[in-house]
Design a protein around this motif. Structure first.
Motif, PDB file in Angstrom:
ATOM      1  N   VAL A   1      -3.377   4.524   0.966  1.00  0.00           N
ATOM      2  CA  VAL A   1      -3.524   4.837  -0.464  1.00  0.00           C
ATOM      3  C   VAL A   1      -4.353   6.100  -0.639  1.00  0.00           C
ATOM      4  O   VAL A   1      -4.036   6.952  -1.479  1.00  0.00           O
ATOM      5  CB  VAL A   1      -4.174   3.658  -1.211  1.00  0.00           C
ATOM      6  N   LYS A   2      -5.392   6.236   0.133  1.00  0.00           N
ATOM      7  CA  LYS A   2      -6.270   7.410   0.029  1.00  0.00           C
ATOM      8  C   LYS A   2      -5.492   8.701   0.294  1.00  0.00           C
ATOM      9  O   LYS A   2      -5.723   9.725  -0.353  1.00  0.00           O
ATOM     10  CB  LYS A   2      -7.434   7.277   1.016  1.00  0.00           C
ATOM     11  N   LYS A   3      -4.567   8.647   1.259  1.00  0.00           N
ATOM     12  CA  LYS A   3      -3.723   9.815   1.528  1.00  0.00           C
ATOM     13  C   LYS A   3      -2.923  10.196   0.283  1.00  0.00           C
ATOM     14  O   LYS A   3      -2.796  11.371  -0.062  1.00  0.00           O
ATOM     15  CB  LYS A   3      -2.750   9.528   2.680  1.00  0.00           C
ATOM     16  N   GLY A   4      -2.368   9.177  -0.391  1.00  0.00           N
ATOM     17  CA  GLY A   4      -1.587   9.430  -1.593  1.00  0.00           C
ATOM     18  C   GLY A   4      -2.418  10.027  -2.705  1.00  0.00           C
ATOM     19  O   GLY A   4      -1.960  10.929  -3.430  1.00  0.00           O
TER      20      GLY A   4
ATOM     21  N   LEU B   1      -9.134  10.065 -10.210  1.00  0.00           N
ATOM     22  CA  LEU B   1     -10.287  10.515  -9.425  1.00  0.00           C
ATOM     23  C   LEU B   1     -11.097   9.373  -8.805  1.00  0.00           C
ATOM     24  O   LEU B   1     -11.482   9.463  -7.626  1.00  0.00           O
ATOM     25  CB  LEU B   1     -11.191  11.404 -10.287  1.00  0.00           C
ATOM     26  N   PRO B   2     -11.361   8.273  -9.515  1.00  0.00           N
ATOM     27  CA  PRO B   2     -12.095   7.167  -8.886  1.00  0.00           C
ATOM     28  C   PRO B   2     -11.361   6.545  -7.701  1.00  0.00           C
ATOM     29  O   PRO B   2     -11.993   5.913  -6.837  1.00  0.00           O
ATOM     30  CB  PRO B   2     -12.251   6.154 -10.034  1.00  0.00           C
ATOM     31  N   LEU B   3     -10.035   6.733  -7.647  1.00  0.00           N
ATOM     32  CA  LEU B   3      -9.263   6.150  -6.554  1.00  0.00           C
ATOM     33  C   LEU B   3      -9.549   6.841  -5.221  1.00  0.00           C
ATOM     34  O   LEU B   3      -9.180   6.331  -4.160  1.00  0.00           O
ATOM     35  CB  LEU B   3      -7.760   6.236  -6.873  1.00  0.00           C
ATOM     36  N   LEU B   4     -10.231   7.991  -5.273  1.00  0.00           N
ATOM     37  CA  LEU B   4     -10.622   8.663  -4.036  1.00  0.00           C
ATOM     38  C   LEU B   4     -11.601   7.818  -3.229  1.00  0.00           C
ATOM     39  O   LEU B   4     -11.783   8.041  -2.022  1.00  0.00           O
ATOM     40  CB  LEU B   4     -11.266  10.026  -4.361  1.00  0.00           C
ATOM     41  N   ASN B   5     -12.222   6.845  -3.870  1.00  0.00           N
ATOM     42  CA  ASN B   5     -13.197   5.997  -3.188  1.00  0.00           C
ATOM     43  C   ASN B   5     -12.563   4.779  -2.523  1.00  0.00           C
ATOM     44  O   ASN B   5     -13.276   3.990  -1.891  1.00  0.00           O
ATOM     45  CB  ASN B   5     -14.260   5.528  -4.192  1.00  0.00           C
ATOM     46  N   LEU B   6     -11.262   4.626  -2.670  1.00  0.00           N
ATOM     47  CA  LEU B   6     -10.587   3.486  -2.052  1.00  0.00           C
ATOM     48  C   LEU B   6     -10.671   3.576  -0.529  1.00  0.00           C
ATOM     49  O   LEU B   6     -10.657   4.664   0.051  1.00  0.00           O
ATOM     50  CB  LEU B   6      -9.115   3.438  -2.493  1.00  0.00           C
TER      51      LEU B   6
ATOM     52  N   LEU C   1       0.808  -1.221   0.000  1.00  0.00           N
ATOM     53  CA  LEU C   1       0.000   0.000   0.000  1.00  0.00           C
ATOM     54  C   LEU C   1       0.838   1.267   0.000  1.00  0.00           C
ATOM     55  O   LEU C   1       0.460   2.276  -0.611  1.00  0.00           O
ATOM     56  CB  LEU C   1      -0.944  -0.012   1.206  1.00  0.00           C
ATOM     57  N   ASN C   2       1.990   1.257   0.675  1.00  0.00           N
ATOM     58  CA  ASN C   2       2.854   2.435   0.686  1.00  0.00           C
ATOM     59  C   ASN C   2       3.438   2.702  -0.695  1.00  0.00           C
ATOM     60  O   ASN C   2       3.509   3.853  -1.134  1.00  0.00           O
ATOM     61  CB  ASN C   2       3.985   2.251   1.707  1.00  0.00           C
ATOM     62  N   VAL C   3       3.849   1.640  -1.368  1.00  0.00           N
ATOM     63  CA  VAL C   3       4.389   1.788  -2.720  1.00  0.00           C
ATOM     64  C   VAL C   3       3.295   2.257  -3.673  1.00  0.00           C
ATOM     65  O   VAL C   3       3.507   3.131  -4.519  1.00  0.00           O
ATOM     66  CB  VAL C   3       4.984   0.445  -3.219  1.00  0.00           C
ATOM     67  N   LYS C   4       2.114   1.687  -3.532  1.00  0.00           N
ATOM     68  CA  LYS C   4       0.987   2.064  -4.380  1.00  0.00           C
ATOM     69  C   LYS C   4       0.631   3.540  -4.184  1.00  0.00           C
ATOM     70  O   LYS C   4       0.379   4.267  -5.152  1.00  0.00           O
ATOM     71  CB  LYS C   4      -0.221   1.186  -4.045  1.00  0.00           C
ATOM     72  N   SER C   5       0.630   3.980  -2.942  1.00  0.00           N
ATOM     73  CA  SER C   5       0.333   5.379  -2.630  1.00  0.00           C
ATOM     74  C   SER C   5       1.343   6.321  -3.285  1.00  0.00           C
ATOM     75  O   SER C   5       0.971   7.335  -3.883  1.00  0.00           O
ATOM     76  CB  SER C   5       0.334   5.574  -1.114  1.00  0.00           C
ATOM     77  N   LYS C   6       2.611   5.972  -3.168  1.00  0.00           N
ATOM     78  CA  LYS C   6       3.663   6.791  -3.777  1.00  0.00           C
ATOM     79  C   LYS C   6       3.521   6.807  -5.291  1.00  0.00           C
ATOM     80  O   LYS C   6       3.705   7.857  -5.929  1.00  0.00           O
ATOM     81  CB  LYS C   6       5.035   6.233  -3.381  1.00  0.00           C
TER      82      LYS C   6
END
Length: 244
Positions: free
Chosen positions: A166-169, A156-161, A133-138
Motif C-alpha cells: 500500500v505504501k508503494k501505491g 497524505l496520512p496514508l504515507l504512515n501505513l 492490499l494490491n487492490v487498495k494500493s491501486k
C-alpha cells in the motif's frame, strides 16, 4: 384480359412475398436477442453489428456487467466503452462492489482511463474498507490521478501505513499526481529509502520507481543499478523496464 390476369398474378406474388417477409422479420426479432446472448457467452460478436440504439443489444451488454462470468463482464465493459455508452460511469463505479479482485482492479482501471471524477467519494470509502492490499494500493493511485490536489488531505496520512504494498501505491500516486505538496512529501520518503543502509528499503525504492513508471525518474534507478547488493540491482533493472 391477359394484361388483367398478369396484374392479378403480380399482385398475388407481392402479397405472398409480403407475408413471407413479415414472417421472416418476426422470426429474426425473436431470435436476435438469443443470438446476441450466445455471442456474449462466447465473447465473439463477429459480423453482428452492435448499436446502443438497439434496445436488445444495449440490455444484453448491461446484463453482461452483472454476469457470474468475469470474461463476460470484461467483454461487456469494453464493448460499452467502445460504443460510447453515456451512462457507463455509474456501472463502472458499481463494479467496485464486486467480490472478485480482478473485477475491482478492472473497474479501477476504467475509472482512471475515463477520469471518472464522480468516483472520488466512493473511493474514499473503498480504500478505508478494502482488505486486499494490491487492490487498495491501486485504488489510492487512481484516487490521486482523478482527485489530484483535492484529495491530499485524505492521501497524505496514508504515507504512515506499514503495509509495503500500500505504501508503494501512496508514494507512486503522490509523485505522479499529487502536486507540489504531494511530491515533496512522497519524494522525501522515497529518497530516504533510496539512501537507506537496509537493502530491503532500497529494493522497496526500486519497485516503487517501477510502479511510478515515468522516465524522468531514471536517475535514482541508475544509482540503484550500481548497488553493491545483487537483489537491489535486479530490482532496479526490472523497474527500469517499466519506465515509459
Amino acid at each position: 384480359f391477359i394484361i388483367k390476369l398478369q396484374s392479378i398474378h403480380i399482385a398475388f406474388v407481392l402479397i405472398i412475398a409480403s407475408i413471407l417477409w413479415i414472417k421472416i422479420c418476426s422470426v429474426l426479432k425473436k431470435e436476435y436477442p438469443e443470438m446476441l446472448k450466445k455471442a456474449l457467452d462466447k465473447r465473439a460478436f463477429g459480423g453482428i453489428n452492435l448499436s446502443l440504439d438497439d434496445p436488445a443489444s444495449k440490455q444484453i451488454l448491461l446484463n453482461g456487467l452483472t454476469s457470474q462470468h468475469i470474461g463476460e463482464i470484461f467483454y461487456s465493459l469494453s464493448t460499452l466503452d467502445e460504443l460510447g455508452f453515456a451512462e457507463l460511469n455509474q456501472h463502472i463505479i458499481s463494479l467496485l462492489n464486486h467480490e472478485e479482485n480482478r473485477v475491482k482492479l478492472e473497474a479501477l482501471r476504467y475509472i482512471e482511463k475515463r477520469n471518472i471524477t464522480e468516483a472520488v467519494n466512493r473511493l474514499y470509502l473503498f480504500i478505508e474498507n478494502e482488505k486486499d492490499l494490491n487492490v487498495k494500493s491501486k485504488a489510492i493511485m487512481v484516487l490521486c490521478t482523478i482527485g489530484e490536489n483535492d484529495v491530499l488531505e485524505f492521501v497524505l496520512p496514508l504515507l504512515n501505513l506499514k503495509e509495503t504494498v500500500v505504501k508503494k501505491g501512496v508514494i507512486a500516486g503522490l509523485l505522479r499526481s499529487g502536486g507540489i505538496e504531494g511530491v515533496l512529501a512522497a519524494g522525501g520518503i522515497l529518497t530516504e529509502f533510496i539512501k537507506s543502509f537496509n537493502p530491503q528499503d532500497r529494493i522497496f525504492a526500486a519497485e516503487t520507481l517501477g510502479i511510478i513508471g515515468i522516465k524522468s525518474f531514471y536517475r535514482p534507478l541508475l544509482e540503484l543499478m550500481n548497488d553493491n547488493v545483487l537483489s537491489v540491482r535486479k530490482a532496479a533493472v526490472e523497474a527500469a523496464g517499466e519506465l515509459k
